[in-house]
Design a protein around this motif. Structure first.
Motif, short mmCIF file in Angstrom:
data_model
loop_
_atom_site.label_atom_id
_atom_site.label_comp_id
_atom_site.label_asym_id
_atom_site.label_seq_id
_atom_site.Cartn_x
_atom_site.Cartn_y
_atom_site.Cartn_z
N VAL A 460 -26.95 22.05 -27.28
CA VAL A 460 -26.00 22.12 -28.27
C VAL A 460 -25.11 20.79 -28.07
CG1 VAL A 460 -23.70 23.25 -28.70
CG2 VAL A 460 -25.80 24.63 -27.97
N SER A 461 -24.92 20.24 -29.32
CA SER A 461 -24.16 18.98 -29.49
C SER A 461 -22.93 19.12 -30.19
CB SER A 461 -25.31 17.77 -30.00
OG SER A 461 -26.19 17.59 -29.05
N HIS A 462 -21.87 18.49 -29.85
CA HIS A 462 -20.61 18.27 -30.74
C HIS A 462 -20.05 17.02 -30.60
CE1 HIS A 462 -16.93 19.62 -32.14
NE2 HIS A 462 -16.13 18.86 -31.34
N ASP A 463 -19.94 16.58 -31.71
CA ASP A 463 -19.60 15.06 -31.94
C ASP A 463 -18.45 15.27 -33.37
OD1 ASP A 463 -18.84 12.66 -32.23
OD2 ASP A 463 -21.02 11.68 -32.08
N PRO A 464 -17.43 15.26 -32.97
CA PRO A 464 -16.38 14.94 -34.36
C PRO A 464 -16.18 13.90 -34.92
CG PRO A 464 -15.04 14.94 -32.21
CD PRO A 464 -16.40 15.21 -31.86
N THR A 465 -17.07 12.76 -34.43
CA THR A 465 -16.90 11.48 -35.27
C THR A 465 -18.29 11.25 -35.74
OG1 THR A 465 -17.68 10.24 -33.22
CG2 THR A 465 -15.37 10.47 -33.35
N GLN A 466 -19.21 12.25 -35.93
CA GLN A 466 -20.29 12.02 -36.56
C GLN A 466 -20.34 11.54 -37.97
OE1 GLN A 466 -22.98 15.24 -36.60
NE2 GLN A 466 -21.46 16.80 -36.71
N ASP A 467 -19.27 12.25 -38.80
CA ASP A 467 -19.08 12.03 -40.14
C ASP A 467 -18.41 10.48 -40.23
OD1 ASP A 467 -20.03 14.51 -41.01
OD2 ASP A 467 -18.05 15.40 -40.92
N TYR A 468 -17.65 10.16 -39.54
CA TYR A 468 -17.00 8.74 -39.55
C TYR A 468 -18.09 7.88 -39.24
CZ TYR A 468 -12.73 11.27 -39.64
OH TYR A 468 -11.53 12.02 -39.83
N VAL A 469 -19.02 8.18 -38.46
CA VAL A 469 -20.36 7.15 -38.13
C VAL A 469 -21.10 6.75 -39.15
CG1 VAL A 469 -22.01 6.60 -36.47
CG2 VAL A 469 -20.01 7.37 -35.52
N LEU A 470 -21.34 7.86 -39.79
CA LEU A 470 -22.35 7.91 -41.07
C LEU A 470 -21.53 7.25 -42.19
CD1 LEU A 470 -24.62 8.53 -42.79
CD2 LEU A 470 -23.52 10.80 -43.23
N GLY A 471 -20.14 7.45 -42.15
CA GLY A 471 -19.46 6.57 -43.26
C GLY A 471 -19.41 5.21 -43.20
N PHE A 472 -19.25 4.76 -41.89
CA PHE A 472 -19.00 3.49 -41.46
C PHE A 472 -20.40 2.60 -41.62
CE2 PHE A 472 -15.16 4.43 -38.84
CZ PHE A 472 -14.28 3.77 -39.89
N ALA A 473 -21.30 3.33 -41.54
CA ALA A 473 -22.78 2.75 -41.32
C ALA A 473 -23.31 2.64 -42.58
CB ALA A 473 -23.74 3.95 -40.77
N ILE A 474 -22.95 3.39 -43.76
CA ILE A 474 -23.03 3.32 -45.03
C ILE A 474 -22.22 2.13 -45.49
CG2 ILE A 474 -22.42 4.47 -47.50
CD1 ILE A 474 -23.37 7.24 -46.38
N ALA A 475 -20.71 1.85 -45.17
CA ALA A 475 -20.02 1.08 -45.64
C ALA A 475 -20.56 -0.44 -45.10
CB ALA A 475 -18.69 1.14 -45.15
N MET A 476 -21.29 -0.43 -43.78
CA MET A 476 -21.91 -1.70 -43.43
C MET A 476 -22.97 -2.39 -44.26
SD MET A 476 -22.23 -1.07 -39.20
CE MET A 476 -23.23 -2.30 -39.36
N LEU A 477 -23.66 -1.17 -44.87
CA LEU A 477 -25.04 -1.66 -45.81
C LEU A 477 -24.51 -2.03 -47.24
CD1 LEU A 477 -27.48 1.41 -44.60
CD2 LEU A 477 -27.53 -0.83 -44.07
N ALA A 478 -23.49 -1.31 -47.39
CA ALA A 478 -22.87 -1.68 -48.87
C ALA A 478 -22.18 -2.97 -48.78
CB ALA A 478 -21.80 -0.63 -49.30
N GLY A 479 -21.44 -3.36 -47.58
CA GLY A 479 -20.81 -4.67 -47.41
C GLY A 479 -21.74 -5.66 -47.42
N LEU A 480 -22.76 -5.31 -46.55
CA LEU A 480 -23.72 -6.38 -46.40
C LEU A 480 -24.52 -6.78 -47.62
CD1 LEU A 480 -25.33 -8.12 -44.13
CD2 LEU A 480 -26.73 -6.30 -43.92
N ALA A 481 -24.95 -5.97 -48.44
CA ALA A 481 -25.42 -5.94 -49.67
C ALA A 481 -24.56 -6.86 -50.59
CB ALA A 481 -25.83 -4.72 -50.47
N GLY A 482 -23.30 -6.47 -50.75
CA GLY A 482 -22.52 -7.18 -51.49
C GLY A 482 -22.32 -8.85 -51.14
N SER A 483 -22.60 -8.99 -49.78
CA SER A 483 -22.23 -10.34 -49.33
C SER A 483 -23.33 -11.08 -49.38
CB SER A 483 -21.73 -10.06 -47.60
OG SER A 483 -22.79 -9.85 -47.24
#
Length: 538
Positions: A460-483
């Motif tokens: 059993v795993s509990h991580d309240p920040t997993q959605d934020y981690v996913l969001g920041f990872a997607i933002a990293m890819l989007a920002g890298l693609a833009g740059s």
């Protein structure tokens, strides 16, 4: 001043280095070095390098027995790695120091760059250069249209660009246009996403928890697990801010388990039919079905329940001389992950014995090996496959003091060997048993091997920040693609009346790519053609 005299710095000179100034200079230079982008990149590389031992070496919080086995097998080298915290990498001092320095470095890098970015976004495009012919891209032509018509066509063509129109000396007018600001925006998003990812991981370490538990796969009362507290788990790894008293309640019931294997005994598929309760279902007693698989965890109440593995539980019944019976089913652990040859210990207390001293002389433990697909070679039991084809056990029956009242913790898979060494726990029988067979001890006690049931291992795993981690990872890819994909480029247009009779307009178009990327030459040619021909391509 004589020839032997040397100039000296007056005490009040601003160039005199006092201790306080030296300390301030050291701190200032240290801060500048720490907040340089080069330092942030080096720290990011060091963080990735420091995480490698956490992947290559067993980690004590995840698997203490395997860690202890690795240390014992590697002697002084294993002991040295243990002292250097290589078996608890992500909580080590050196990993935490790199992590903290990287966070400080990123904050120090991004703050001034953010202010600079805001200023550049609010600034107008730069003035049109006096000599456009010196630009890398340049076109000039005299057209029959008026300057106003040329400028109107330019405004329409450069729609979507950031533009500013200016009056110049000699009656000339110009347009400065710039495009590709999303390149710097993507760069900022990428770096802020890295910072957010680091912060999210840090917060996750504080509020996450992870627990492992073995549950019988029978569908009965012994196959129900409830996330009610840390004592419901066999092992529990809490975050820094988790004390185990406020876990999200939910329950799962394991109805069965099935596995598929190759001809060589390698597992290809694990699945388990389960039911679960969470939220209002706990009050109504409603169970919901779910097929739990290795790569398909149950997500409920903010937690994730994973299927890790399975094993076997031999069932023994002890019939005492007075006719009383005790049936026990305790899981045994696989010692061979290919054939699932397992070992363990099933322990019994004698019934009706109230005297503690007498009870400690009559406790029983059935230890030995279990083979799901048995094969006996030279009197030694082994297993040839993980399936339940012909289950057998090779048991050693121990009688005496199991040490259950000693106050020391004891593994359910083993007996206390110190009791054996002291002679307080002795072997009274040894025999191989198939399902349905039994063995009778010297005092008339009968032990029978009744059958086998399966158990599953859950995490059993509990991580309240997993959605934020996913969001920041997607933002990293989007920002890298833009740059990487967006091109920063500039276009200037200057128009002035033609010399002589005043008919016609001299149009100059210049271009500059802020980044060295291929393709702007073709784009500039298209823009210049349209501006010089009034919107008609040649």
């Amino acid at each position: 001043m004589t020839a032997t005299e040397t100039p000296s710095t007056p005490p009040s000179s601003p160039y005199r280095q006092t201790p306080a100034r030296r300390v301030l200079a050291f701190l200032r230079n240290t801060w500048r070095g720490l907040t340089a982008m080069r330092t942030a990149l080096v720290l990011l590389f060091l963080l990735a390098l420091a995480a490698m031992p956490g992947v290559m070496l067993p980690q004590r919080p995840l698997n203490p027995p395997k860690t202890a086995q690795y240390i014992a097998a590697h002697g002084w080298w294993g002991t040295l790695l243990d002292r250097l915290q290589f078996f608890n990498v992500f909580s080590s001092v050196w990993f935490s120091a790199i992590y903290l320095l990287l966070m400080v470095s990123l904050v120090g890098c991004l703050l001034p760059r953010s202010f600079e970015y805001i200023r550049s976004m609010r600034a107008k495009p730069v003035l049109t250069p006096r000599n456009l012919s010196r630009m890398p891209h340049f076109r000039e032509a005299t057209v029959e249209r008026s300057p106003s018509d040329v400028l109107a066509a330019a405004r329409a063509r450069l729609k979507g660009w950031r533009t500013v129109e200016r009056e110049e000396d000699g009656g000339a007018r110009s347009i400065s246009a710039e495009r590709g600001y999303l390149r710097e925006t993507g760069n900022m998003i990428f770096h802020f996403a890295i910072l957010g990812l680091i912060i999210a991981f840090a917060l996750g370490k504080m509020y996450t928890y992870e627990g492992q538990v073995i549950v019988q796969a029978t569908g009965g009362q012994d196959s129900v697990f409830c996330n009610s507290g840390i004592y419901a788990y066999d092992s529990f790894n809490p975050g820094l801010r988790v004390d185990g008293t406020d876990l999200t309640p939910f329950c799962v019931k394991i109805n069965d388990f099935s596995a598929k294997y190759t001809a060589a005994g390698e597992p290809t598929h694990y699945s388990s039919d389960i039911e679960y309760q969470s939220g209002a279902d706990l009050q109504t007693g409603t169970w919901k079905p779910y097929l739990l698989e290795v790569n398909s965890p149950l997500r409920t109440a903010g937690d994730r329940t994973y299927l890790l593995g399975h094993g076997y539980t031999p069932i023994f019944t002890v019939t005492y001389p007075n006719g009383e019976k005790r049936t026990q089913a305790t899981q045994w652990r696989p010692e061979n992950q290919t054939t699932y040859l397992s070992d363990g210990a099933t322990k019994f207390d004698p019934p009706g014995v109230t005297n503690a001293a007498e009870r400690r002389t009559k406790e029983l433990a059935i230890t030995g090996l279990f083979a799901p697909t048995s094969f006996i070679h030279g009197g030694i039991l082994t297993s040839t496959a993980p399936e339940l084809n012909n289950p057998m056990v090779a048991v050693d029956v121990m009688r005496g003091d199991l040490g259950l009242d000693s106050g020391r913790s004891q593994s359910i898979f083993d007996i206390d060997q110190s009791m054996v060494a002291d002679g307080r726990l002795k072997r009274v029988a040894r025999q191989n048993l198939a399902v349905g067979q039994s063995i009778t001890l010297d005092d008339g006690t009968k032990i029978s091997f009744d059958g086998v049931q399966q158990w599953v291992s859950l995490q059993v795993s509990h991580d309240p920040t997993q959605d934020y981690v996913l969001g920041f990872a997607i933002a990293m890819l989007a920002g890298l693609a833009g740059s990487l994909l967006v091109k920063r480029r500039r276009v200037w247009l200057r128009v002035r009346p033609a010399d002589g009779d005043g008919n016609g307009t001299v149009v100059q178009v210049g271009g500059l790519a802020r980044t060295d990327q291929a393709g702007y030459g073709e784009e500039f040619t298209r823009i210049a053609d349209e501006l010089l021909t009034g919107g008609k391509r040649k």
